[in-house]
Design an enzyme around this catalytic site. Structure first.
Site, short mmCIF file in Angstrom:
data_model
loop_
_atom_site.label_atom_id
_atom_site.label_comp_id
_atom_site.label_asym_id
_atom_site.label_seq_id
_atom_site.Cartn_x
_atom_site.Cartn_y
_atom_site.Cartn_z
N ASN A 22 0.87 -1.17 0.00
CA ASN A 22 0.00 0.00 0.00
C ASN A 22 0.91 1.23 0.00
O ASN A 22 1.49 1.57 1.02
CB ASN A 22 -0.88 -0.04 1.26
CG ASN A 22 -1.72 1.21 1.44
OD1 ASN A 22 -1.79 2.06 0.55
ND2 ASN A 22 -2.36 1.32 2.59
N TRP A 23 1.04 1.84 -1.16
CA TRP A 23 1.99 2.95 -1.29
C TRP A 23 1.44 4.25 -0.70
O TRP A 23 2.15 5.24 -0.63
CB TRP A 23 2.40 3.14 -2.76
CG TRP A 23 3.12 1.97 -3.35
CD1 TRP A 23 3.43 0.78 -2.71
CD2 TRP A 23 3.64 1.85 -4.68
NE1 TRP A 23 4.11 -0.06 -3.57
CE2 TRP A 23 4.25 0.57 -4.80
CE3 TRP A 23 3.65 2.68 -5.80
CZ2 TRP A 23 4.86 0.11 -5.96
CZ3 TRP A 23 4.26 2.24 -6.97
CH2 TRP A 23 4.86 0.97 -7.05
N LYS A 24 0.18 4.24 -0.33
CA LYS A 24 -0.46 5.42 0.27
C LYS A 24 -0.22 6.67 -0.60
O LYS A 24 -0.10 6.55 -1.81
CB LYS A 24 0.01 5.61 1.72
CG LYS A 24 -0.21 4.32 2.55
CD LYS A 24 -0.07 4.52 4.02
CE LYS A 24 -0.32 3.19 4.74
NZ LYS A 24 -0.24 3.30 6.18
N HIS B 268 -9.65 1.11 4.57
CA HIS B 268 -8.40 1.26 5.33
C HIS B 268 -8.66 2.18 6.53
O HIS B 268 -9.46 3.11 6.44
CB HIS B 268 -7.32 1.85 4.41
CG HIS B 268 -5.97 1.83 5.05
ND1 HIS B 268 -5.58 2.75 5.98
CD2 HIS B 268 -4.94 0.96 4.91
CE1 HIS B 268 -4.34 2.45 6.39
NE2 HIS B 268 -3.94 1.37 5.75
N GLU C 170 -7.07 4.56 7.67
CA GLU C 170 -6.84 5.97 7.37
C GLU C 170 -8.05 6.58 6.67
O GLU C 170 -8.25 7.80 6.69
CB GLU C 170 -5.55 6.13 6.55
CG GLU C 170 -4.32 5.92 7.45
CD GLU C 170 -3.10 5.41 6.74
OE1 GLU C 170 -3.01 5.48 5.51
OE2 GLU C 170 -2.20 4.90 7.46
N GLU D 23 -5.68 -4.94 10.42
CA GLU D 23 -4.65 -3.94 10.67
C GLU D 23 -4.97 -3.19 11.95
O GLU D 23 -5.75 -2.23 11.93
CB GLU D 23 -4.58 -2.94 9.50
CG GLU D 23 -4.27 -3.58 8.17
CD GLU D 23 -3.68 -2.57 7.20
OE1 GLU D 23 -2.54 -2.80 6.77
OE2 GLU D 23 -4.34 -1.57 6.90
N GLY E 231 2.13 2.28 10.82
CA GLY E 231 3.05 3.39 10.68
C GLY E 231 3.70 3.81 11.99
O GLY E 231 4.32 4.87 12.08
N SER F 186 3.13 -2.09 10.39
CA SER F 186 4.58 -2.14 10.63
C SER F 186 5.22 -3.48 10.28
O SER F 186 6.13 -3.94 10.95
CB SER F 186 4.90 -1.74 12.07
OG SER F 186 4.45 -0.41 12.33
N GLY G 284 2.75 -1.12 4.35
CA GLY G 284 2.78 0.30 4.01
C GLY G 284 4.21 0.76 3.80
O GLY G 284 4.79 0.58 2.73
N GLY G 285 4.79 1.33 4.83
CA GLY G 285 6.12 1.94 4.75
C GLY G 285 7.16 1.08 4.05
O GLY G 285 7.89 1.56 3.17
P1 PGA Z 1 2.62 0.30 7.69
O1 PGA Z 1 1.18 0.48 7.00
O2 PGA Z 1 3.20 -0.96 7.15
O3 PGA Z 1 3.40 1.52 7.29
O4 PGA Z 1 2.39 0.23 9.17
C1 PGA Z 1 0.34 -0.61 6.79
C2 PGA Z 1 -0.96 -0.13 6.18
O5 PGA Z 1 -1.47 0.90 6.59
O6 PGA Z 1 -1.52 -0.78 5.26
#
Ligand code: PGA
Length: 252
Positions: free
Chosen positions: A10-12, A96, A98, A168, A174, A214, A235-236
């Site tokens: 997930n490149w956000k 998600h 977010e 999640e 994050g 994470s 994500g990251g």
């Molecule tokens: P993260 O994000 O790996 O940076 O914690 C995961 C996500 O939100 O899908």
């Protein structure tokens, strides 16, 4: 029941089209022919079309990070399932945290998107997860299973196995703070149990349930080694080809 692991990135809201093409090119080199685990990348909307071109003729699936349930119309700023398909997407992340917490998306809205995505032929990756406050007051299972039920309402049982759920925990996204493999496994097992109650045991046995929060090369193997963890939503660590490829390696 054999379930093929999925490693999804997930490149956000990161990477210009040019930067996204560069990352996709690096992933193509390392993972372009990998089918087990299944690899999915989810760039931002403006990068979907150029990344689709890079990934054409590879085994890497393209996904979007969100969509609107309506097929078209007066929805300024939104994108439909049909548009995503035409851009080359096969997957779409829905609900998600977010979006749930930053943009007020509730289960009913996530459910409408899930039904529209399935109807259009996109594979939804439906996200659920509790906040730290909810975990601390002992509400994790109520919250997560409530989101599963609410987000998957009215999904036809014969289609249910094709969708993917991602657990999640919001406090692990994050933050560098990962759920322990045991903490994740107990929630995954509960989600699979509830899926079985709603859709039957066959669907529960076939459905992929991903962990996100994470995930990095150092903790991936242990998380992915849990009985009910069928992959990762990253994500990251998905923004660097080396780290993402290392997570995919940990899944083999
Ligand atoms: P993260 O994000 O790996 O940076 O914690 C995961 C996500 O939100 O899908």
């Amino acid at each position: 029941m054999q379930r093929t692991t999925i490693i999804a990135g997930n490149w956000k809201m990161n990477k210009t089209p040019g930067e996204a093409v560069e990352l996709a090119g690096a992933l193509k080199e390392r993972l372009g022919t990998t089918t087990d685990p299944e690899i999915v990348v989810c760039p931002s909307f403006t990068a979907l079309v150029p990344v689709a071109e890079v990934l054409a003729d590879t085994a890497i699936r393209l996904g979007a990070q969100n969509m609107h349930p309506a097929p078209e119309g007066a929805y300024t700023g939104e994108t439909s399932a049909g548009m995503l398909l035409a851009a080359g997407c096969r997957d779409v992340i829905l609900g998600h945290s977010e979006r749930r917490h930053g943009f007020g998306e509730d289960d009913a809205f996530v459910n409408a998107k899930t039904l529209a995505a399935l109807e259009a032929g996109l594979r939804p990756i439906v996200c659920v997860g509790e906040t730290l406050e909810e975990r601390e007051k002992g509400a994790t299972f109520d919250v997560v299973l409530g989101q599963v039920e609410g987000s998957l309402r009215d999904v036809p049982p014969e289609r249910a196995a094709s969708l993917v759920v991602a657990y999640e925990p919001v406090w692990a996204i994050g933050t560098g703070r990962t759920a322990t493999p045991e903490q994740a496994q107990e929630v995954h097992a509960a989600i699979r149990g509830r899926i079985g109650e709603i859709f039957g045991e066959e669907v529960a046995g076939a459905m992929r349930i991903l962990y996100g929060g994470s995930v990095k090369p150092e903790n991936a193997a242990e998380l992915l080694g849990q009985a009910d963890i069928d992959g990762a939503l990253v994500g990251g660590a998905s923004l660097k080809a080396d780290a993402f490829a290392a997570i995919a390696d940990a899944a083999r």
